[in-house]
Design an enzyme around this catalytic site. Structure first.
Site, PDB file in Angstrom:
ATOM      1  N   SER A  41    -101.203   8.570 -65.927  1.00 47.03           N
ATOM      2  CA  SER A  41    -100.391   9.039 -64.806  1.00 47.03           C
ATOM      3  C   SER A  41    -100.502  10.537 -64.553  1.00 47.03           C
ATOM      4  CB  SER A  41     -98.917   8.682 -65.043  1.00 47.03           C
ATOM      5  OG  SER A  41     -98.470   9.189 -66.290  1.00 47.03           O
ATOM      6  N   ASP A 348     -90.016  14.819 -63.946  1.00 48.78           N
ATOM      7  CA  ASP A 348     -89.153  13.658 -64.166  1.00 48.78           C
ATOM      8  C   ASP A 348     -88.882  13.382 -65.640  1.00 48.78           C
ATOM      9  OD1 ASP A 348     -91.702  12.949 -64.875  1.00 48.78           O
ATOM     10  OD2 ASP A 348     -91.695  11.003 -63.877  1.00 48.78           O
ATOM     11  N   HIS A 351     -93.571  13.898 -66.671  1.00 47.52           N
ATOM     12  CA  HIS A 351     -94.712  14.507 -65.977  1.00 47.52           C
ATOM     13  C   HIS A 351     -94.373  15.911 -65.484  1.00 47.52           C
ATOM     14  CE1 HIS A 351     -94.876  10.069 -65.415  1.00 47.52           C
ATOM     15  NE2 HIS A 351     -96.108  10.266 -65.875  1.00 47.52           N
TER      16      HIS A 351
END
Length: 382
Positions: A41, A348, A351
């Site tokens: 991600s 968040d 990340h």
């Protein structure tokens, strides 16, 4: 003459030769024509959400002004690298509509691991697109490109040239999920036992790509996840485990162990692949400094998430992730985004923000965190 100076001279000469034989003029943009990225991600530009459409909420609010398939409020490191080299953002390999692969492809997907996920090592919630799968996708992509150029195919409008694979950057930003997915269950010592297998798989993937023509590889090391709000709230620890900046000491020590071994293994791989340029990028150095001294970089908050729920000190709740709404007790609660993500390191809790990604990218481009020395700014006039 020192070994460091010798390496600098060797790499300078190597890139001068690359530029001479690539057919580019001195004022050309870059000797690299494409980027092929492998990751999770941290560098997924929409692959996961192309496979499992669901993204909503505040994602992308800073740059895209809407969800854009990225686990951030804006651009990722891979976005900044592409921009700096005069390329468009990388299209996800899994995105069938609207993709343009003339300047490379992004095989990264959210929650991906290096090791295969169908093992007892891994918990649920891990992506099926492990590094081995991403490598197979890369090989298949090359087959499609080669076949398309051997006949008159309409796909050529969105595919790169046949010889692009030797003129590309191959970037790796993966391994974080291998490290964090079992941290809470088997602890730091348990995780450390299989980290050499993770690194061995990365080195093996580089060798396979080298075998199909890849020559320049950038490998980003593991982030200081001991400073991440998600780990600080999910990993059992005592007060003495926290350093003066609020980060978990034992977790970041294990990260250091991983990065030291990764650097050593890449050095060995570099020796084995004589014509390859394999660069270790110490992105951990910049990100750790951002968490420790955010104000030195023009930010305000280190170990506190912009988008989350729970307030101080981390603004993160393991049961309520960014953008989600659920009942907590008798009331409905929503993990909302802050109004000033440009002041945060953590987006968040898991990340980085665009602000943090930008500062890391600048260090990659100027070569200050590269081993051996490698400056994309100098090579590509970016």
């Amino acid at each position: 003459m020192s070994s460091v100076l010798s390496r600098r001279i060797v790499f300078s000469l190597m890139f001068l030769i690359m530029m001479m034989f690539s057919g580019h003029k001195a004022d050309s943009k870059c000797v690299f024509e494409a980027i092929f990225n492998f990751g999770d991600s941290n560098s997924d530009t929409g692959g996961f959400w192309a496979a499992f459409p669901a993204q909503s909420g505040p994602w992308g609010m800073t740059y895209f002004k809407k969800p854009a398939g990225r686990a951030s409020d804006g651009r990722l490191i891979i976005d900044f690298l592409a921009e700096s080299l005069g390329m468009p953002f990388l299209s996800p390999y899994l995105q069938s509509i609207g993709s343009d692969f003339r300047h490379g492809a992004n095989f990264a997907t959210l929650a991906s691991t290096v090791l295969l996920p169908n093992t007892s090592l891994f918990v649920t919630g891990i992506s099926p697109f492990s590094l081995a799968i991403q490598l197979n996708q890369m090989k298949h992509f090359k087959v499609i490109v080669d076949e398309s150029h051997s006949s008159d195919q309409p796909e050529l409008k969105t595919l790169p040239s046949k010889d692009v694979f030797g003129k590309s950057l191959y970037t790796f930003y993966i391994g974080q999920n291998d490290f964090t997915s079992n941290l809470a269950t088997i602890g730091v010592d348990g995780v450390k036992k299989y980290l050499p297998h993770v690194i061995g798989q990365i080195a093996g993937t580089i060798k396979e790509i080298y075998g199909i023509g890849g020559r320049t590889f950038l490998v980003l090391n593991l982030a200081p996840v001991g400073c991440y709000p998600a780990i600080l709230t999910g990993f059992t620890h005592t007060f003495s485990d926290i350093d003066k900046f609020g980060c978990l000491i034992p977790v970041n020590k294990a990260v250091k162990y991983y990065n030291t071994l990764l650097k050593k293994t890449l050095s060995e791989t570099r020796t084995e692949l004589k014509n390859a340029t394999i660069i270790y990028l110490d992105t951990n150095k910049i990100l750790l400094d951002l968490f420790h001294h955010p104000k030195s970089y023009g930010l305000k908050y280190g170990v506190k998430a912009c988008c989350g729920y729970g307030g101080r000190p981390y603004n993160f709740d393991q049961k309520l992730y960014c953008g989600n709404t659920k009942m907590i007790g008798n009331a409905s609660a929503t993990a909302k985004a802050c109004r000033d993500p440009q002041n945060y390191v953590s987006w968040d809790g898991i990340h980085a923000t665009e602000a943090a990604n930008h500062r890391i990218s600048m260090a990659i481009l100027d070569g200050s965190i590269s081993y051996p020395p490698f400056s994309l700014n100098n090579i590509c006039n970016s």
